[in-house]
Design a protein around this motif. Structure first.
Motif, PDB file in Angstrom:
ATOM      1  N   TYR A   6       0.818  -1.203   0.000  1.00 16.59           N
ATOM      2  CA  TYR A   6       0.000   0.000   0.000  1.00 16.59           C
ATOM      3  C   TYR A   6       0.856   1.258   0.000  1.00 16.59           C
ATOM      4  N   VAL A   7       0.266   2.345  -0.463  1.00 12.56           N
ATOM      5  CA  VAL A   7       0.878   3.660  -0.312  1.00 12.56           C
ATOM      6  C   VAL A   7       0.610   4.142   1.109  1.00 12.56           C
ATOM      7  N   ALA A   8       1.665   4.499   1.825  1.00 14.22           N
ATOM      8  CA  ALA A   8       1.498   5.078   3.165  1.00 14.22           C
ATOM      9  C   ALA A   8       1.277   6.576   2.989  1.00 14.22           C
ATOM     10  N   LYS A   9       0.048   7.024   3.164  1.00 16.63           N
ATOM     11  CA  LYS A   9      -0.255   8.426   2.877  1.00 16.63           C
ATOM     12  C   LYS A   9       0.195   9.361   3.985  1.00 16.63           C
ATOM     13  N   ARG A  35       3.374  14.767   3.088  1.00 21.03           N
ATOM     14  CA  ARG A  35       4.503  14.866   2.161  1.00 21.03           C
ATOM     15  C   ARG A  35       4.152  14.332   0.783  1.00 21.03           C
ATOM     16  N   LEU A  36       3.332  13.289   0.706  1.00 23.87           N
ATOM     17  CA  LEU A  36       2.823  12.807  -0.579  1.00 23.87           C
ATOM     18  C   LEU A  36       1.504  13.544  -0.813  1.00 23.87           C
ATOM     19  N   ILE A  62       3.711   8.089  -7.302  1.00 29.81           N
ATOM     20  CA  ILE A  62       4.019   9.409  -6.738  1.00 29.81           C
ATOM     21  C   ILE A  62       4.795  10.179  -7.791  1.00 29.81           C
ATOM     22  N   HIS A 111       6.179  14.640  -5.750  1.00 25.65           N
ATOM     23  CA  HIS A 111       5.766  14.609  -4.346  1.00 25.65           C
ATOM     24  C   HIS A 111       4.244  14.648  -4.207  1.00 25.65           C
ATOM     25  N   THR A 128       6.359   4.300   1.247  1.00 23.26           N
ATOM     26  CA  THR A 128       6.235   5.677   0.836  1.00 23.26           C
ATOM     27  C   THR A 128       7.290   5.885  -0.244  1.00 23.26           C
ATOM     28  N   ILE A 129       7.223   7.000  -0.943  1.00 23.86           N
ATOM     29  CA  ILE A 129       8.234   7.305  -1.957  1.00 23.86           C
ATOM     30  C   ILE A 129       9.042   8.483  -1.451  1.00 23.86           C
ATOM     31  N   TYR A 130      10.353   8.368  -1.572  1.00 21.03           N
ATOM     32  CA  TYR A 130      11.267   9.333  -0.974  1.00 21.03           C
ATOM     33  C   TYR A 130      12.436   9.451  -1.928  1.00 21.03           C
ATOM     34  N   LEU A 135      11.718   3.725  -3.395  1.00 23.47           N
ATOM     35  CA  LEU A 135      10.849   3.034  -2.447  1.00 23.47           C
ATOM     36  C   LEU A 135      11.454   3.091  -1.044  1.00 23.47           C
ATOM     37  N   LEU A 136      10.686   3.580  -0.093  1.00 20.36           N
ATOM     38  CA  LEU A 136      11.094   3.586   1.313  1.00 20.36           C
ATOM     39  C   LEU A 136      10.025   2.819   2.081  1.00 20.36           C
TER      40      LEU A 136
END
Lengths: 369, 369
Positions: free
Chosen positions: A5-8, A11-12, A31, A34, B30-32, B36-37
């Motif tokens: 999953y995308v961790a919302k 920042r995103l 993403i 950002h 998350t994307i950082y 991928l993070l």
């Protein structure tokens, strides 16, 4: 491999449309700048592809952010960043412009909107062009202001796009020419509309500055679009690869120059204009490129590419595939690959190993035929 | 609202550890820095939090990318970008440095590693600092080379981190001081190890340049760590908010300056060093800040924050909450909020509306007590 999953988080960044598309069945995100960019909706990839090619879709592409360059030296700064000659550009037009660094490496491949010589919007792909522009402007003491206005683009894409748009904006919208933009009235607001978009199925991009009005327009497009079978959508992997629309970060990055990316017609070297990396590109053109973006076709019916995979001939690496998808049109996997010299000329067959199994593929020109 | 999957592609770069953590139960990303993070593993948020506070975890934080600044003018460029005085910095040490633009706006808040005056690594948060550095260097004609070397950091975090590290690197690792770094031998390779990390539970970050050796080390850490109950992990929302570790993009962005972010001890204005935005920060300090990052506590047992939410007093906005989580330590929701003047001084109670229901909260200092 399982999906994650995308961790919302803040920042995103969400867009003004996020809560709507989440009620409309968005199933995956990528993403981009950002920001959340929808990547899939309910239905199989082929179903949403067929829908896009036959009807009309509304896309939340707010992640395509605008970098506004304003001021006395705005033209100079925008020209400095791109190898495309902007000296004869016209107001109200869009220009696809490779942004390159001092080595000729690709930093971004935006569409640039010219309002006038002292106001430009750079409609960016996924990298912080604003920071590059700021660094250059500070370093060179240019008289410009650089900002990211809160513009949330929605795209209307598909063969029935103009049937739908005409119902709302009238016949005037039919006169809009490809890669031109103009403000159109909607109730008590006006919206910049460009005849553009990241598909080859036709349509527009609506640059929403007034969020409240934009959301009313979004809802009306779905209401009025019922007769055209309107659906929410997003840039589509099959359609964009079949149409050979390049994706920055996927197909090319800072280690590639625009000549290697086949963007020769946007590389203008025979003139007096000043831009970064010009001397390097002149040398590269003289010596010939060492690698080139090409199409590839592989006789398999499925691929799930998440990073590049080497292509080999007799166990020697001859390039790498960077994007790929099963194409219903070609009835095999097609992809975009960076191929080393001299293989991009000879177009030999290559081997590729996917999940420990070896397959054979062939190099071809893009656009695919 | 339903959850959405991450649509993987080359543009959202995998790390050298990605296939391992996907076998080890990563549940969200998350994307950082376009990478991928990991953001969650199997088990509840409180279970993984308790594990981090009591045992040892290995984190894939390769998304914490390095920007290498090398060359004659390297020191000048790094200093130009930060308001922290680097004139007395020492080789082999790490420095937390706000990176700011010409207005004093936060562009990033990296840890800077000084190898020597002509070689620095900027270990960045989520924005393309490389493009800012390139723009400045080109504009000011600085003699530097700027690149993103392929360094894949793994963090070893938790109270048993050094028990585990000692088994592999010997007693020498126990002598490493906080925010110092040094190369340590591992089999036939060497790895830069810094006593740092994005938790307050102790441990190190291993800057892996040799991927093959790094993956052997990764596997060995799990093998040798069994007796310490080692698990894979990632920066943890509860732990980082309880510890008041700020997150760029979440808690602050380019519209905030370091004084507003409470980073006063890294803002050095009484000296002769030259950095961007210095005149602006001097004025801001004279006039006093208009808003400030503060802690907040809200008497609820759950929150899922994906963008900022306004805080009000008598229906007037007095600030916005930017990060928040239920804290098992405080037995309520705690968060980081940007609070307008004069409310960051008076610390009145405020109202917040979450999912159409009104709650009351209070402003407090950070770190939380």
């Amino acid at each position: 491999m399982p999906n994650q999953y995308v961790a919302k988080s803040r920042r995103l960044r969400s867009t003004i449309y996020s809560s709507r598309i989440e009620n409309q069945g968005v199933t995956s995100y990528t993403i981009y700048n950002h920001m959340l960019l929808p990547a899939g909706f309910e239905g199989s990839l082929e179903e949403t592809y067929n829908h896009l090619k036959n009807h009309v879709q509304i896309w939340d592409v707010a992640a395509e952010r605008q970098i506004e360059i304003k001021g006395k030296d705005a033209y100079q700064l925008v020209q400095l960043m791109t190898c495309r000659d902007l000296s004869k550009t016209k107001e109200g037009k869009c220009y696809y412009c490779p942004i390159i660094d001092e080595n000729g490496g690709m930093i971004n491949d935006p569409v640039v909107l010219k309002f006038n010589n002292e106001k430009w919007w750079i409609s960016i792909a996924d990298s912080d062009v604003m920071l590059f522009a700021k660094g250059l402007a500070i370093g060179k003491n240019l008289e410009v202001s650089i900002s990211e206005p809160d513009v949330n683009i929605m795209a209307v894409q598909g063969p029935k796009a103009f049937n739908l748009l005409e119902k709302i904006f009238g016949k005037e919208i039919l006169d809009l020419k490809f890669y031109n933009f103009k403000y159109f009235n909607f109730k008590n607001s006006k919206h910049l509309i460009a005849k553009s978009g990241w598909s080859k199925q036709g349509g527009v991009e609506i640059y929403v500055e007034d969020a409240k009005s934009g959301l009313e327009l979004y809802d009306l497009l779905f209401e009025e679009g019922k007769e055209f079978n309107v659906k929410p959508g997003c840039p589509h992997l099959i359609e964009r690869i079949e149409s050979a629309l390049l994706s920055y970060g996927n197909d090319m990055d800072i280690n590639d120059n625009p000549l290697e990316c086949g963007l020769d017609k946007f590389v203008h070297l025979d003139n007096n204009i000043e831009f970064l990396g010009k001397d390097k590109l002149i040398k590269i053109k003289e010596n010939g490129i060492e690698k080139k973006l090409m199409g590839v076709k592989i006789d398999i019916d499925n691929i799930n590419l998440r990073s590049s995979i080497n292509l080999t001939i007799n166990n020697s690496v001859i390039g790498e595939i960077r994007s790929a998808v099963y194409s219903p049109t070609f009835n095999k996997v097609i992809g975009i690959a960076m191929i080393n010299k001299p293989y991009f000329l000879s177009k030999d067959k290559f081997d590729i190993i996917i999940d420990s199994k070896k397959y054979t593929g062939e190099i071809c020109d893009i656009p695919f035929v």
